[in-house]
Design a protein around this motif. Structure first.
Motif, PDB file in Angstrom:
ATOM      1  N   SER A  59       0.799  -1.214   0.000  1.00 47.04           N
ATOM      2  CA  SER A  59       0.000   0.000   0.000  1.00 47.04           C
ATOM      3  C   SER A  59       0.843   1.282   0.000  1.00 47.04           C
ATOM      4  N   SER A  60       1.883   1.339   0.815  1.00 45.90           N
ATOM      5  CA  SER A  60       2.692   2.554   0.929  1.00 45.90           C
ATOM      6  C   SER A  60       3.403   2.930  -0.372  1.00 45.90           C
ATOM      7  N   TRP A  62       2.564   2.011  -3.369  1.00 44.65           N
ATOM      8  CA  TRP A  62       1.518   2.321  -4.347  1.00 44.65           C
ATOM      9  C   TRP A  62       1.010   3.748  -4.144  1.00 44.65           C
ATOM     10  N   GLN A  63       0.747   4.112  -2.908  1.00 43.69           N
ATOM     11  CA  GLN A  63       0.251   5.461  -2.626  1.00 43.69           C
ATOM     12  C   GLN A  63       1.285   6.511  -3.003  1.00 43.69           C
ATOM     13  N   ALA A  64       2.569   6.242  -2.759  1.00 46.06           N
ATOM     14  CA  ALA A  64       3.636   7.180  -3.144  1.00 46.06           C
ATOM     15  C   ALA A  64       3.664   7.359  -4.660  1.00 46.06           C
ATOM     16  N   VAL A  66       1.075   6.924  -6.800  1.00 41.92           N
ATOM     17  CA  VAL A  66      -0.132   7.668  -7.197  1.00 41.92           C
ATOM     18  C   VAL A  66       0.035   9.158  -6.880  1.00 41.92           C
ATOM     19  N   THR A  67       0.562   9.462  -5.710  1.00 46.86           N
ATOM     20  CA  THR A  67       0.783  10.859  -5.325  1.00 46.86           C
ATOM     21  C   THR A  67       1.757  11.539  -6.285  1.00 46.86           C
ATOM     22  N   ALA A  68       2.843  10.867  -6.644  1.00 50.10           N
ATOM     23  CA  ALA A  68       3.838  11.429  -7.559  1.00 50.10           C
ATOM     24  C   ALA A  68       3.243  11.668  -8.947  1.00 50.10           C
ATOM     25  N   ARG A  70       0.032  12.249  -9.584  1.00 48.81           N
ATOM     26  CA  ARG A  70      -0.932  13.360  -9.459  1.00 48.81           C
ATOM     27  C   ARG A  70      -0.263  14.724  -9.330  1.00 48.81           C
ATOM     28  N   ASP A  71       0.847  14.789  -8.607  1.00 52.90           N
ATOM     29  CA  ASP A  71       1.473  16.104  -8.422  1.00 52.90           C
ATOM     30  C   ASP A  71       2.491  16.433  -9.517  1.00 52.90           C
ATOM     31  N   SER A  73       5.382  15.006 -10.258  1.00 57.73           N
ATOM     32  CA  SER A  73       6.799  14.815  -9.989  1.00 57.73           C
ATOM     33  C   SER A  73       7.390  13.604 -10.697  1.00 57.73           C
TER      34      SER A  73
END
Length: 74
Positions: A59-60, A62-64, A66-68, A70-71, A73
């Protein structure tokens, strides 16, 4: 489908997974699907050839990812 791909596609980890096609998928068949697995992991597979199996992520990470995305980076 190879025996290895068939076995991977039928792994118990994927039982009951609800796969969702990316909203960014275009008409050129360049599509992926994502599933949040009952184990808490995440899986991604190629829509064109689901028999190849899927890549799985905790999960961690994967979330990193998705965040990258979206922003911007990545």
């Amino acid at each position: 489908m190879t025996e290895k791909a068939a076995a991977r596609a039928m792994e118990p980890e994927f039982e009951g997974a609800l796969w969702h096609k990316s909203t960014y998928s275009g008409s050129n068949n360049g599509c992926i699907e994502h599933a949040a697995l009952p184990s808490g992991r995440h899986a991604v597979r190629d829509t064109k050839d689901r028999t190849l199996g899927a890549h799985t992520f905790a999960s961690s990470p994967w979330q990193a990812f998705v965040t990258a995305v979206r922003d911007g980076s990545l």
